[in-house]
Design an enzyme around this catalytic site. Structure first.
Site, PDB file in Angstrom:
ATOM      1  N   ALA A 192       0.616  -1.096   0.329  1.00 40.96           N
ATOM      2  CA  ALA A 192      -0.158   0.126  -0.143  1.00 40.96           C
ATOM      3  C   ALA A 192       0.935   1.387  -0.104  1.00 40.96           C
ATOM      4  O   ALA A 192       1.876   1.145   0.377  1.00 40.96           O
ATOM      5  CB  ALA A 192      -0.797  -0.045   1.059  1.00 40.96           C
ATOM      6  N   SER A 194       0.792   5.762  -0.436  1.00 37.18           N
ATOM      7  CA  SER A 194      -0.094   6.832  -1.076  1.00 37.18           C
ATOM      8  C   SER A 194      -0.362   7.016  -2.069  1.00 37.18           C
ATOM      9  O   SER A 194      -1.390   7.826  -2.011  1.00 37.18           O
ATOM     10  CB  SER A 194       1.038   8.000  -1.033  1.00 37.18           C
ATOM     11  N   LEU A 195      -0.302   6.990  -2.882  1.00 42.11           N
ATOM     12  CA  LEU A 195      -1.429   7.031  -4.397  1.00 42.11           C
ATOM     13  C   LEU A 195      -2.046   5.235  -4.623  1.00 42.11           C
ATOM     14  O   LEU A 195      -3.122   5.622  -5.340  1.00 42.11           O
ATOM     15  CB  LEU A 195      -1.075   7.711  -6.087  1.00 42.11           C
ATOM     16  N   ASP A 348      11.853   7.621 -10.753  1.00 43.91           N
ATOM     17  CA  ASP A 348      11.594   7.459  -9.254  1.00 43.91           C
ATOM     18  C   ASP A 348      12.022   5.925  -9.272  1.00 43.91           C
ATOM     19  O   ASP A 348      11.682   4.873  -8.915  1.00 43.91           O
ATOM     20  CB  ASP A 348      10.224   7.775  -9.201  1.00 43.91           C
TER      21      ASP A 348
END
Length: 754
Positions: A192, A194-195, A348
């Site tokens: 899981a 944040s987005l 990223d």
């Protein structure tokens, strides 16, 4: 960084002024807040997604400033409330930081308390800020361990949304019940963020194990709103810099714009799917090994849903330092290929997006999460390659030109002020170790050289006299490089990202015949001071391309061949391989010219030998005046046989070499000596007819079976100090050429002798 050790180049008045500006600017919540601009961006957005609008709330799928502005213009109160919340949480924190500095305290001593406060603020502000904190938590060179440990809590503090909600998103996206598409679908997410969150599932149609990435509901509205708020924060910071460093040209609002556009674009999973498919194809085309990109099942993807093949492995964040060290080398090669060769790079590459594969058949390292990608033009890639070469070689004069090309410095900058400060600022960076060691090296630079007073003087000069700027694309490039460096520092605290990139750049220079690369190659190979080709530098490049780099004081030593350099046979094979095609194209006209010069010199010296060897009788003319047949041309360029003196024929066929021509010819002989391992210069210094004929005879009868060769005329010509092994090594290299390499060698030599 300097503030963390208790010292500061800022005056108390300056710090008080900054604090006042922050507080004053934060009060301006009543004015209009604009969306981040996107006129020019490196963020890659698939053209097919342009104009697509979110079916739920009317926001565009990929960044569209006009559409987003229109959406929020109808909801001005929501933006004002969000800005007020941001200010309410952050101004007390910033005031505390300023108070510590004004009282002479050290931020390092307060790192624990400050980082805990920062983490709590991020959690309260939500997903956008949590993601920023997660990014900072993997930077051991930027933040002390205590702060990183606190922010690392954010990696695990993201609470997953309910499985029922995830299933609802899946069903809305696919237009079918989950059970019709998947024979199994994990109730709890395996990860899981944040987005989004990821569930493990099995496709009913094929039985294939897949990863299903499901976007958090309503996240696009939250992120869109936060990007407006961060733009206002960037405007506040811009006001501070404009007030206290007016000479600086950096547009911090533009930097935020670039980051914001990328962040928003990450929320379109159809765009991410297209990115992943494209990257997989590009890396396969470039022959990148040991890196695997999961297959995308595009028929199951949507704006909110990404379905890819399931990969078994461990995240780099779960690997020990030795494993990280090995995998970073692979990841670095992959990233440099993206950045400098194909111009399409992952922005990223954090530890969660790099996985050690359990299936060796797929490779060693898996790369995932292609939501944020950037693209570079060929000119931008060329300039980046050039800047790495000049930085590694400590050529700050040329690096200044690169910085002008990259819009970091203006064309009219004062190079007299820039160059010495470049040396002080960049030399410590080359030594590696991240920001912490950089700070230590900076302090060492100023020890015994005026100390803090001298450092403060240089800082003021930079701020007031050198109008540098940070181009907006650095928001993406800097993020990618900083993230990769942060991972590497875990496996190797002394990691040097510039020097580690040099072998890759060397291979690019040697293999690519683009004009920009040939120019950079020529700059390295030729020394202005003696006007000749430096064969030692070619040896350094050949070895650097194989990862064997000679260094002096942490910089590439262009004039020292490494002790563990390649053997002659390896150099010969490399020179005639595809890996050195750019080098051959650069050297071909030079070698052609050298052959002409050497032929002229041989003709002149043989003619001299004839004159010296001829009998000197009183009743005979001097040998040089004897008539010899010669081919001349009339006005219509028709050949006409004539008789001219030996001296005139020699002068016409082989005019004397100028000093520059002789230096150039000698440098090319050094090159031949480098590639063969033999003293080929003797052909030029002592080109007697007897030695030349003896050399040809020796080459024709050369025996590689191990018989002694030291008595042959060839070795006598090429220098008695050379061993049989070196000669045999050279010839073995020639004989070991593959069929394609032999063809390239024949073509190259034929073109040189035309």
């Amino acid at each position: 960084g300097l503030l963390g050790v208790g010292g500061s180049p800022f005056s108390t008045a300056a710090l008080e002024g900054v604090t006042n500006v922050v507080i004053e600017a934060s009060k301006g919540t009543g004015s209009r807040i604009d969306a981040p601009d996107a006129e020019k961006t490196l963020v890659y957005m698939n053209e097919s997604r342009s104009g697509v609008v979110d079916r739920e709330d009317g926001l565009p799928a990929v960044y569209d400033r006009v559409a987003i502005q229109k959406y929020w213009d109808g909801r001005p109160g929501e933006l004002t409330r969000r800005w007020g919340e941001f200010v309410r949480l952050n101004v007390p924190f910033l005031t505390r930081v300023a108070s510590i500095l004004l009282s002479g305290g050290s931020l390092a001593n307060e790192a624990g308390k400050l980082s805990k406060d920062a983490r709590r603020i991020m959690e309260k502000l939500g997903p956008t800020y949590v993601k920023m904190g997660q990014m900072l938590s993997v930077r051991p060179d930027v933040l002390p361990e205590e702060a990183r440990e606190e922010l690392a809590v954010l990696q695990d503090s993201v609470k997953p949304f309910a499985a029922a909600t995830a299933r609802e998103v899946v069903e809305v996206s696919l237009g079918r019940p989950v059970e019709e598409v998947f024979s199994s679908f994990s109730e709890e997410p395996v990860a899981a963020a944040s987005l989004a969150q990821v569930h493990r599932a099995t496709l009913r149609a094929t039985g294939q194990e897949v990863a299903v990435k499901v976007q958090r509901p309503n996240i696009i509205e939250t992120v869109s709103k936060d990007l407006y708020v961060l733009r206002r924060a960037a405007e506040v910071y811009q006001g501070i810099m404009d007030r206290f460093a007016p000479q600086q040209n950096t547009d911090y609002v533009a930097l935020l714009n670039e980051w914001a556009i990328g962040f928003y674009t990450e929320l379109d999973f159809k765009n991410e799917a297209a990115n992943q498919v494209r990257m997989k194809a590009l890396l396969e085309e470039q022959g990148v090994r040991d890196v695997y990109i999961p297959e995308v099942l595009e028929d199951y993807c949507s704006r909110y849903l990404l379905v890819t093949e399931w990969i078994e492995g461990r995240k780099l964040s779960e690997c020990d330092p030795e494993e990280v060290r090995e995998l970073v080398a692979i990841g670095q090669e992959c990233f440099l290929t993206q950045l400098l060769q194909v111009g399409f790079f992952h922005c990223d590459p954090h530890p969660g997006n790099l996985m050690k594969l359990e299936d060796p058949g797929k490779g060693k390292l898996a790369l995932i999460d292609f939501g944020l990608m950037a693209s570079l033009s060929q000119q931008e890639m060329d300039t980046l390659v050039s800047s790495i070469v000049h930085l590694s070689n400590r050529d700050y004069a040329k690096l200044t030109e690169d910085f002008i090309e990259l819009d970091i410095l203006p064309a009219d900058c004062d190079k007299g002020k820039v160059l010495p400060l470049m040396d002080k600022a960049l030399s410590p960076f080359i030594k590696g170790g991240g920001a912490t060691k950089y700070k230590d090296e900076i302090m060492k630079t100023y020890e015994g050289a005026g100390g803090l007073q001298s450092m403060t003087s240089d800082f003021v000069t930079v701020m007031n006299d050198i109008p540098f700027s940070i181009p907006p694309y650095f928001a993406l490039l800097g993020r990618a490089v900083a993230t990769l460096e942060g991972i590497a520092l875990v496996g190797n605290p002394d990691y040097r990202i510039v020097m580690e990139s040099y072998p890759f750049v060397s291979r690019r220079l040697l293999s690519d015949d683009r004009p920009a690369f040939q120019k950079a190659l020529t700059e390295i190979l030729y020394a202005k001071e003696d006007r000749g080709l430096k064969s030692q530098r070619l040896a350094v490049l050949l070895n650097s391309a194989q990862g064997i780099v000679a260094e002096t004081d942490s910089f590439v030593d262009l004039d020292s061949v490494p002790e563990d350099a390649m053997k002659t046979s390896e150099q010969v094979r490399f020179f005639f391989s595809d890996k050195a095609s750019g080098l051959r194209n650069t050297l071909q006209p030079e070698i052609t010219q050298a052959v002409d010069l050497l032929a002229r010199q041989v003709i002149r010296r043989v003619a001299t030998q004839v004159e010296i060897s001829a009998p000197q009788l009183p009743f005979l003319p001097k040998p040089g005046s004897l008539p010899v047949p010669f081919m001349s041309f009339d006005a219509d360029k028709n050949p006409q046989p004539v008789l001219v003196s030996l001296d005139e024929a020699t002068a016409r066929l082989a005019p004397p070499l100028t000093q520059d021509e002789e230096i150039f010819a000698l440098s090319m002989l050094d090159l031949a000596s480098l590639l063969t391992g033999l003293d080929v210069k003797s052909l030029f210094v002592e080109p007697t007819l007897e030695n030349i004929l003896g050399a040809v005879q020796s080459l024709v009868s050369l025996d590689l079976s191990g018989n002694p060769l030291s008595s042959t005329p060839l070795l006598s010509l090429l220098g008695s100090q050379k061993s049989n092994a070196e000669l045999r090594d050279f010839v073995e290299g020639i004989l070991q050429l593959e069929e394609s390499e032999q063809a390239q060698a024949e073509t190259f030599l034929a073109s040189c002798l035309e």
